[in-house]
Design a protein around this motif. Structure first.
Motif, short mmCIF file in Angstrom:
data_model
loop_
_atom_site.label_atom_id
_atom_site.label_comp_id
_atom_site.label_asym_id
_atom_site.label_seq_id
_atom_site.Cartn_x
_atom_site.Cartn_y
_atom_site.Cartn_z
N GLN A 112 -28.50 36.67 18.04
CA GLN A 112 -27.68 36.93 16.83
C GLN A 112 -28.30 36.29 15.58
N VAL A 113 -28.81 35.07 15.74
CA VAL A 113 -29.35 34.36 14.57
C VAL A 113 -30.65 35.02 14.10
N ARG A 114 -31.48 35.44 15.05
CA ARG A 114 -32.72 36.15 14.67
C ARG A 114 -32.39 37.42 13.91
N SER A 115 -31.40 38.14 14.43
CA SER A 115 -31.01 39.40 13.78
C SER A 115 -30.48 39.13 12.37
N ALA A 116 -29.65 38.09 12.23
CA ALA A 116 -29.09 37.76 10.91
C ALA A 116 -30.22 37.41 9.94
N TRP A 117 -31.17 36.62 10.41
CA TRP A 117 -32.28 36.19 9.56
C TRP A 117 -33.06 37.40 9.04
N THR A 118 -33.37 38.33 9.95
CA THR A 118 -34.14 39.52 9.55
C THR A 118 -33.35 40.35 8.54
N GLN A 119 -32.07 40.56 8.83
CA GLN A 119 -31.25 41.35 7.90
C GLN A 119 -31.17 40.68 6.53
N SER A 137 -25.33 23.01 18.58
CA SER A 137 -25.98 24.30 18.78
C SER A 137 -27.01 24.14 19.89
N ALA A 138 -27.39 25.28 20.48
CA ALA A 138 -28.35 25.25 21.59
C ALA A 138 -29.74 24.83 21.09
N ALA A 139 -30.55 24.31 22.02
CA ALA A 139 -31.89 23.83 21.65
C ALA A 139 -32.74 24.95 21.07
N ASN A 140 -32.58 26.19 21.57
CA ASN A 140 -33.44 27.26 21.03
C ASN A 140 -33.09 27.60 19.57
N LEU A 141 -31.84 27.31 19.17
CA LEU A 141 -31.52 27.51 17.75
C LEU A 141 -32.12 26.39 16.90
N LYS A 142 -32.15 25.21 17.45
CA LYS A 142 -32.80 24.11 16.72
C LYS A 142 -34.30 24.43 16.55
N ALA A 143 -34.88 25.01 17.60
CA ALA A 143 -36.30 25.38 17.52
C ALA A 143 -36.50 26.48 16.47
N PHE A 144 -35.60 27.46 16.44
CA PHE A 144 -35.66 28.53 15.44
C PHE A 144 -35.70 27.91 14.03
N VAL A 145 -34.84 26.94 13.83
CA VAL A 145 -34.74 26.28 12.52
C VAL A 145 -36.01 25.47 12.22
N GLY A 146 -36.49 24.73 13.23
CA GLY A 146 -37.70 23.93 13.03
C GLY A 146 -38.90 24.79 12.68
N GLU A 147 -38.97 25.93 13.34
CA GLU A 147 -40.10 26.84 13.12
C GLU A 147 -40.09 27.42 11.71
#
Ligand code: 13P
Ligand code: SF4
Length: 363
Positions: A112-119, A137-147
Motif C-alpha cells: 500500500q505504501v509503495r503504491s501511495a508513493w508512486t501515485q 510500523s513493520a520493519a519493511n516500512l522503516k526500510a522503505f523510509v530509510g531508502e
C-alpha cells in the motif's frame, strides 16, 4: 503472527509458581539477559523488567547493552523488530508471544505504501516529499523510509522529525497514525484544514483530489490506534465537571479535538514525568492505556489520578505478553533453545537502520 500454544505444564502453574520460575531463569541467565518492558505491560510483567520505558526509551536501552546476549522484549512486534535492527547480530531479540502485534501498525503495509508513493509522485513530482513512519510500523516500512531519505519517529520526537522533514522537502507523507501526524502539525502551527489531507489506502489517489495533494504539506495515512481513538471530548468535559481543578493529559494518538481540549499532550514518558513531577494534591485525568494509568495512580498516592475513559481501555495486544509466555521464553533460553527469535532480514535491516538512526539523532 502465529503463536503456537504453550506446553501444558505452563497452564498448570499457579501465578506464584510462574513468578518463581521467571525469577529462577533470570538468576540463571544473569548478565547475559536483558528484559525490557513497555509501560503498557501488566504489573506482573513490569516487575521482571530491567528497564521500563516507552518505545523511544526502550530502543535506546536495547542499544546500550552490548553485553546482553538475549534481549527479551515485553512489548509488541514492531518494538522487538526495532531492537533487532539496532543491536548487533551477536544479540538475540525475543518476543515472548508472537501474537503481540499492534493493530495500528497493521494498518499500513509495504504494498500500500509503495503504491501511495508512486501515485503521489505522479501528482506532485519526484523529489518533493519525504516519508516519516511512526515507530509503530513493520520493519519493511522503516526500510522503505530509510531508502528514500526519510525518518522514523516516536511520539517523543515527532515534532523534531516533522520540522526536519519540512526543512528538507516541500511535503511529507506520515504513516500509519493520522492522529500523531495531525496533532504534531497542529502543535507546530500548520493549518489542519488547508495544509493536511487524509490518504485512504483503499481509494484511488487516497480519496484526495490532485489539488488537495499539491496544496498539502502533510499527507496523513488513514490509520489509528484503537485504544487512543476511544477518548472523546465528552470524557474531557466530564472530567472537568467531576473536578474543576483537574488537569487533563493525553497521548498524541488521541483525536485532535481531545488533544486541543486537554491541558497537555505528549508521549508516554512525557505523561509519566509530568504527573510524577506535579505537586502533591493535584488531580489528573489521563487519556492513555489503562495499565500505565493504574500504575501511575498506585505509584503516586499523593495525587488523584484516573483514566479519562471509565470503560477502561487496555491494549489487547500488549496484554498478550502473559507471565506464562515470559516464563516459557526464558526457560527456552536457559535450555539453550531460544524460541520466538525476531530476525529482520539483512537487506531490510540495512535501510531500516538508516531511518532508526535518524530517529535517534532527532531528539
Ligand atoms: P510510545 O511511543 O509512547 O511508547 O507509544 C507507543 C504506543 O504504541 C502507544 O500506543
Ligand atoms: Fe498499537 Fe495502540 Fe496498542 Fe500502542 S496502544 S501498541 S498503538 S494498538
Amino acid at each position: 503472527m502465529f503463536q503456537a500454544p504453550l506446553p501444558d505444564e505452563y497452564a498448570a502453574l499457579t501465578e506464584e509458581q510462574t513468578r518463581e520460575r521467571i525469577l529462577t531463569a533470570k538468576r540463571t541467565l544473569g548478565g547475559r539477559l536483558l528484559v525490557l518492558g513497555h509501560h503498557y505491560q501488566r504489573d506482573e510483567i513490569i516487575e521482571h523488567a530491567d528497564y521500563r520505558g516507552d518505545s523511544f526509551k526502550l530502543c535506546k536501552d536495547a542499544n546500550r547493552h552490548p553485553d546482553a546476549k538475549y534481549i527479551v522484549f515485553c512489548g509488541v512486534h514492531f518494538m522487538a523488530e526495532s531492537a533487532d535492527i539496532l543491536t548487533p547480530d551477536s544479540q538475540t531479540v525475543i518476543l515472548p508471544n508472537l501474537a503481540a502485534g499492534c493493530s495500528m501498525a497493521d494498518m499500513a503495509n509495504l504494498f500500500q505504501v509503495r503504491s501511495a508513493w508512486t501515485q503521489l509522485e505522479n501528482v506532485v513530482g519526484p523529489g518533493k516529499m519525504l516519508p516519516i513512519t511512526y515507530i509503530n510500523s513493520a520493519a519493511n516500512l522503516k526500510a522503505f523510509v530509510g531508502e528514500r531519505g526519510g525518518t522514523v519517529c516516536t511520539s517523543t520526537n515527532a515534532p523534531k522529525a516533522v520540522e526536519w522533514a519540512l526543512q528538507n522537502a516541500e511535503k511529507l507523507i506520515f504513516f500509519p497514525d493520522q492522529h500523531l501526524g495531525r496533532n504534531t502539525g497542529d502543535k507546530l502551527g500548520y493549518d489542519v484544514e488547508r495544509e493536511m489531507c487524509l490518504w485512504d489506502p483503499f481509494k484511488p489517489l487516497g480519496g484526495c483530489s490532485p489539488d488537495d495533494l499539491k496544496r498539502s504539506k502533510f499527507i496523513l495515512w488513514k490509520g489509528h490506534c484503537s485504544v487512543h481513538q476511544r477518548f472523546t471530548v465528552e470524557q474531557v468535559n466530564e472530567a472537568r465537571k467531576r473536578d474543576p481543578n483537574v488537569q487533563v493529559i493525553v497521548h498524541p494518538e488521541c483525536p485532535i479535538e481531545v488533544v486541543r481540549l486537554s491541558d497537555c499532550a505528549g508521549s508516554t514518558e512525557f505523561i509519566i514525568k509530568t504527573v510524577e513531577q506535579s505537586p502533591a494534591g493535584t488531580s489528573w485525568a489521563i487519556g492513555t492505556e489503562i495499565n500505565l494509568v493504574n500504575r501511575l495512580a498506585n505509584e503516586n498516592p499523593d495525587k488523584k489520578i484516573w483514566c479519562l475513559d471509565s470503560m477502561i481501555c487496555p491494549c489487547s495486544t500488549m496484554y498478550r505478553i502473559h507471565p506464562s509466555f515470559l516464563c516459557w521464553a526464558l526457560e527456552r533460553i536457559v535450555e539453550g533453545d531460544p524460541a520466538n527469535v525476531i530476525q529482520v532480514p539483512p537487506k531490510t535491516k540495512e535501510f531500516a537502520r538508516i531511518a532508526l538512526d535518524r530517529m535517534l539523532s532527532l531528539i
